[in-house]
Design an enzyme around this catalytic site. Structure first.
Site, mmCIF file in Angstrom:
data_model
loop_
_atom_site.group_PDB
_atom_site.id
_atom_site.type_symbol
_atom_site.label_atom_id
_atom_site.label_comp_id
_atom_site.label_asym_id
_atom_site.label_seq_id
_atom_site.Cartn_x
_atom_site.Cartn_y
_atom_site.Cartn_z
ATOM 1 N N GLY A 1 30.822 -9.454 42.850
ATOM 2 C CA GLY A 1 30.563 -10.103 44.142
ATOM 3 C C GLY A 1 29.912 -9.163 45.135
ATOM 4 N N GLU A 2 30.291 -7.877 45.081
ATOM 5 C CA GLU A 2 29.757 -6.912 46.040
ATOM 6 C C GLU A 2 28.451 -6.283 45.576
ATOM 7 O OE1 GLU A 2 32.866 -4.034 47.126
ATOM 8 O OE2 GLU A 2 34.327 -5.648 46.956
ATOM 9 N N HIS B 1 44.763 -12.561 41.859
ATOM 10 C CA HIS B 1 43.936 -11.862 42.866
ATOM 11 C C HIS B 1 44.322 -12.257 44.302
ATOM 12 C CE1 HIS B 1 40.567 -11.960 39.608
ATOM 13 N NE2 HIS B 1 41.184 -10.785 39.565
ATOM 14 N N ARG C 1 52.460 -3.222 42.976
ATOM 15 C CA ARG C 1 51.677 -4.411 42.647
ATOM 16 C C ARG C 1 52.286 -5.101 41.429
ATOM 17 N NH1 ARG C 1 46.474 -5.093 39.031
ATOM 18 N NH2 ARG C 1 46.092 -7.269 39.500
ATOM 19 N N GLU D 1 42.724 -4.243 47.984
ATOM 20 C CA GLU D 1 44.028 -4.773 47.584
ATOM 21 C C GLU D 1 45.164 -3.802 47.922
ATOM 22 O OE1 GLU D 1 43.427 -7.296 43.734
ATOM 23 O OE2 GLU D 1 41.749 -5.910 43.856
ATOM 24 N N ARG E 1 36.674 -13.160 29.235
ATOM 25 C CA ARG E 1 37.492 -14.380 29.135
ATOM 26 C C ARG E 1 36.610 -15.620 29.191
ATOM 27 N NH1 ARG E 1 40.899 -12.276 33.877
ATOM 28 N NH2 ARG E 1 42.127 -10.636 32.899
ATOM 29 N N ASN F 1 50.290 0.908 41.283
ATOM 30 C CA ASN F 1 49.790 -0.165 40.425
ATOM 31 C C ASN F 1 49.929 0.327 38.978
ATOM 32 O OD1 ASN F 1 48.353 -2.090 39.059
ATOM 33 N ND2 ASN F 1 46.515 -1.946 40.320
ATOM 34 N N GLY G 1 33.783 -6.182 42.194
ATOM 35 C CA GLY G 1 32.659 -5.481 41.549
ATOM 36 C C GLY G 1 31.369 -6.276 41.482
#
Ligand code: ADP
Length: 398
Positions: free
Chosen positions: A333-334, A180, A90, A386, A241, A7, A331
């Site tokens: 969400g978990e 994503h 990636r 990922e 953003r 990546n 990050g």
């Protein structure tokens, strides 16, 4: 077979070596500050970590150092470079040029370089540099491009088109591509496995909430809509953003602030989101700490984030004509219970019975159900992976 997942960023290069028989990560690490002073490689393998402080004027030297670390007498995990069966790279943006994981050939690389850089000016040139560097160092190893956008290639035209002149869409490729994708693909498949159901039988909303956030509608295993757009600026507000905003407001803001088009877009990418709303930080941990101190703007930022995410959950349940499962990953969400609660509370009308106690538990890195036993809609926390998707896609292609 062992697959190296790469990546590459403009000044960084992260990697993992994955054994495909066991899907275990044998080694991983990353080069930082490529092309700058003080470049270093942090490499893990064999249960220990080593830091190489070496000059890395370019990505080729960086990848040579990574291979050196993989062969290292202490932390090395392979005896010869030939053990690496393939490299999966990636790539952030594919435009309409690539719909799926693609084997690298000179023509493919040319298409990537000539047509996609404009779509992801920070990421795609770095990825191409990473591919070229690997090809120079490992000329006989097959390489695959794995795109963040591929999983979204199944979106129907009505979902990915903007309401702009159709001829302009055709001419310039201005449409929603999403992002994503590897994460949405992974967690939706994991959800089906966890629930013991076939992906074809499930309607899932996947919420990848991190510094960048996107929400996808996955119907029968296929993505039918997603919140990010032409670029990752669209959808919910994020770390820095803005998320969705009226295009006229952008022109208005640019005029008021004396910014060019490019500067205005840069402002929306870097200075807005929860960082701009809170005036404190883009990091959700700092926002939670702010709320504890009674900072109202931190509370507002968290509230906006949950509210906007909830709107996508509702919209996607509507377009799928039902909902079986909501997945939280990445990050935030978990790790951020307040956000998950903010999204799920009040969704009883959709069949969500939220389990606040399970939601409040600390993340232990495994799948967790945060809906009650009787909940019609299952709500799951699923750690994303990922790199594993990139490795699997590369292996499948070969
Ligand atoms: P990205 O990949 O988009 O950079 P991540 O998915 O790594 O982002 O998410 C990073 C965000 O997750 C951080 O900005 C932070 O706000 C949030 N976060 C909250 N708790 C944790 C935690 N324990 N570990 C890592 N990130 C966390």
């Amino acid at each position: 077979m062992k697959i190296l997942v790469v990546n590459a960023g403009s000044s960084s290069l992260k990697y993992q070596l994955i054994d495909m028989e066991t899907e275990k990560v044998l080694a991983k690490g990353g080069c930082e500050r490529i092309g700058l002073d003080g470049s270093l490689l942090k490499a893990k393998g064999n249960g220990s970590e080593k830091i190489y402080e070496k000059p890395m004027p370019n990505h080729k030297i960086a990848i040579e150092l990574v291979l050196g670390a993989l062969l290292d007498s202490e932390i090395g995990v392979i005896k010869s470079m030939d053990e690496i069966g393939a490299v999966g790279h990636r790539v952030v943006a594919s435009g309409e040029y690539f719909k799926k994981t693609t084997l690298v050939t000179p023509e493919v690389l040319k298409t990537l370089e000539e047509n996609t850089f404009e779509l992801a000016p920070l990421h795609n040139p770095a990825a191409a540099t990473g591919v070229r560097a690997c090809m120079e160092v490992m000329p006989h190893t097959p390489m695959a491009l794995v795109f963040d956008t591929s999983f979204h290639a199944t979106m129907p035209e009505k979902a990915y088109l903007y309401g702009v002149d159709y001829d302009d869409y055709k001419k310039y490729g201005v449409r929603k591509y999403g992002a994503h994708g590897t994460s949405h693909k992974f967690v939706s498949a994991e959800a089906a496995k966890y629930l013991g159901k076939k992906p074809e039988d499930l309607k899932i909303v996947t919420c990848h909430l991190g510094n960048g956030s996107s929400i996808s509608a996955v119907d029968g295993g296929k993505c039918i809509d997603t919140s990010m757009g032409f670029t990752p600026l669209a959808g919910v507000l994020m770390g820095t953003r803005s998320g969705d905003i009226d295009a006229s407001a952008v022109e208005f803001l640019a005029r008021k602030k004396g910014l060019s088009h490019a500067e205005a877009v840069n402002y929306l990418n870097k200075k807005c989101g929860v960082a701009g709303i809170s005036g404190v930080s883009s990091d959700f941990r700092d926002l939670e700490a702010g709320v504890e101190r009674g900072n109202e703007r931190c509370a507002l930022a968290l509230d906006m984030f949950s509210y906007q995410t909830k709107k996508f959950v509702g919209a996607y349940a509507a377009v799928m004509g039902g909902l079986d499962c909501i997945v939280f990953t990445a990050g935030v969400g978990e790790n951020t219970p307040a956000v998950r609660a903010g999204v799920c509370e009040g969704l009883e009308f959709l069949g969500v019975e939220f389990d606040a106690e399970s939601n409040a538990l600390k993340n232990n890195g495994s799948i967790r159900e945060i809906s009650t036993k009787n909940s019609k809609v299952k709500v799951l926390i699923i750690p994303t992976n990922e790199e594993l998707v990139i490795a699997r896609e590369t292996a499948e292609l070969l």
